[in-house]
Write an enzyme that holds these catalytic residues in place. Structure first.
Site, PDB file in Angstrom:
ATOM      1  N   CYS B 140      60.118 -13.906 181.516  1.00 40.57           N
ATOM      2  CA  CYS B 140      59.938 -13.873 180.061  1.00 40.57           C
ATOM      3  C   CYS B 140      59.757 -15.277 179.498  1.00 40.57           C
ATOM      4  O   CYS B 140      58.851 -15.523 178.701  1.00 40.57           O
ATOM      5  CB  CYS B 140      61.133 -13.190 179.404  1.00 40.57           C
ATOM      6  N   HIS B 220      65.532 -15.051 173.382  1.00 45.65           N
ATOM      7  CA  HIS B 220      65.624 -16.486 173.650  1.00 45.65           C
ATOM      8  C   HIS B 220      64.972 -17.245 172.494  1.00 45.65           C
ATOM      9  O   HIS B 220      64.081 -16.711 171.829  1.00 45.65           O
ATOM     10  CB  HIS B 220      64.845 -16.866 174.914  1.00 45.65           C
TER      11      HIS B 220
END
Lengths: 356, 356
Positions: B140, B220
């Site tokens: 990711c 994130h």
């Protein structure tokens, strides 16, 4: 004996008062508070004369069983130096009060730099504050950055600093702040205000900072990149930083992997309030790639400015030079964590409390 | 019709299966699971044939009322392409299984780059995967970084990338992970492994990364600095990034200040599982200082690789070129958030749930 008044007896003020009281050349003339809360009772316990910061509220103190020594004006008149540890923005409002009694004043980093003649970090620009009528001790983050920049600048020269500040959302006692489960660019705009604040200490420094807030209360963590003017080795930088009295280079392998364990370490060591006055900088993280230096450090927002305030008092009263003041402050407070405390290994740290 | 088998039906696998099923040129041949948990029941509900990933455990599925279509070997034999969405490290163990049936396999970024012939990001190096027997869709974070690097590299040239990755501690469902109230340099060593991982996509890129973990689960957040090879304006960069189909440049003033509100936005929009397949990049944060570019972006760790997996399937089967595959994937999934959704202002976002 320097008689120090502390206006505002909260997170910073109470720590500064205790640090002042620990100095052989200083004493606490009194502390001023706006309300008779638990901290006011602690001040009484410690024997500090309590003054009402807002005269009209003086009766609330006697109702709460706290005898006041007077109102804040009397404290300002009596003190040789005032430390203003009121909330951000209130310091500026208090400035004329200190000036009206010709009492030199030390402000905190929450105020605009314009509040004082000079901004202050003991390691970086102590002399600028000597004899000043007003000094601003820069914020916790700016203090943490300045302590690293000063030796790097002197030893290697600094071309540019790029810092990402992963900031705690609030202090442990600030139970109305967040975020709870989020990561917030804060401010979203880049650069953040932290870079210009460091420039109040190093006017010619090229520095860009980015700030975020996360759901943590214990310490800030800085991810730091410094492009130096000369090639260096990580080992050389590590040694240079290890030689700084207010930087604790965390040794490898002792299990201090974050703010939680650092705080445990400080509490185990019997430090007042578990304070970490030093930058806590991971030795393992110090890495170089050509002239690019990288490192992580944790900054204890509640306490790293405390020794700086003590030094600022000596600077404005011209009672010691930088080296002498820093030495005295460090010695009396116990600043300067040692490397690998015996018996303090990762195994011991890993056992938590019973989960009940 | 490309028949796709999905081995591992957890956070990534279940999303990839749904995305595959949404493609007119693909169908889900089946999904393999190790245990008959709630996700296995969802697979049945969605009509996906369920295979036992561990043959000895097949009886557990029938005991749980789930009829299996067979064991994973049969799925591999039947499928045109396998997507391995098993936990990190298990993919490598499965590699020989896929090879033994000559079934091309797509692995996830938790595996070492050596697991596959090429690492993959659709925007950056689609062609490298065309006709490959094995492809690894990068993680990711690496996906998020690659999507930004590719256009910057093409348009301006990139001298160096320095990225601080403020990582969520775990996914929302990973309730045994931490930290709770801490900020952890993770890894403490610099550079982190993320930089080398981006180099599996851009072999010649100079990139240093620093990683931290914080008590958040939603996304994130990257604090990114890119030194470009040419002077640029922030406005030019913002437009360039806005033109990328898998980057959502968050407009100023609509109140999307962090991961929590971004997720609310996605859920309000009716997206499956509230997924954010795009990099969510704050337009306000895009800043330049000479050749230095700075920005913040949020990366939804559970879903940004999902469209990449779909494109990787088309690449290995050579059924479309990059532009055509990306267009089809985006269109069928609905990738591509629009700027300022009408009626979705800061005021509406600020009202929370009743605090009960």
């Amino acid at each position: 004996m320097i008689r120090v008044g502390v206006n505002g007896y909260g997170t910073i003020g109470k720590r500064v008062a205790d640090a002042v009281e620990a100095q052989p050349d200083m004493e606490v003339a009194g502390v001023a508070k706006t309300q008779p809360n638990f901290e006011a009772h602690t001040a009484v316990e410690r024997g500090y004369p309590v003054y009402a910061a807002i005269p009209e509220r003086a009766p609330l103190f006697s109702e709460a069983g706290i005898e006041t020594a007077g109102v804040v004006d009397e404290l300002v008149a009596d003190a040789d130096v005032m430390v203003d540890a009121t909330p951000s923005g209130i310091g500026a409002e208090n400035k004329s009060l200190y000036a009206s009694y010709n009492t030199p004043a030390i402000f905190q980093g929450g105020e605009d730099a314009s509040v004082a003649e000079t901004s202050f970090n003991a390691r970086s620009n102590y002399d600028d504050a000597c004899g000043a009528d007003s000094v601003r001790v820069v914020s916790c983050n700016t203090t943490g950055l300045s302590r690293v920049v000063a030796p790097l600048e002197e030893e290697y020269g600094v071309e540019k600093v790029r810092a990402t500040l992963v900031r705690r959302g609030g202090d442990p006692s600030q139970n109305t702040r967040g975020p709870i489960n989020d990561i917030l660019p804060n401010p979203i705009e880049i650069p953040s205000h932290h870079g210009p604040d460091v420039q109040t200490i190093f006017p010619d420094l090229s520095i860009d900072t980015m700030g975020l807030k996360v759901p943590a209360t214990l310490m800030h963590v800085h991810a730091l990149n410094v492009t130096l003017e000369t090639d260096v080795t990580a080992a050389h930088v590590r040694q240079l930083l290890d030689d700084q009295s207010r930087i604790y280079v965390i040794p490898e392998g002792i299990g201090l992997d974050g703010a939680g364990k650092l705080k445990d370490f400080a509490l185990d060591a019997g430090r007042p309030r578990g304070d970490l006055w030093e930058n806590c900088l991971w030795g393992e993280s110090v890495a170089t790639e050509g002239r690019d230096l990288y490192l992580f450090q944790a900054i204890h927002q509640e306490s790293d400015v405390v020794p700086e305030n003590v030094d600022a008092i000596r600077a404005v009263t011209e009672s010691a030079d930088a080296a002498e003041s820093i030495r005295r402050t460090n010695e009396t407070l116990g600043v300067g964590l040692s490397g690998d405390p015996s018996g303090f290994g990762a195994d011991q740290v890993e056992a938590g409390t019973a989960d009940d």
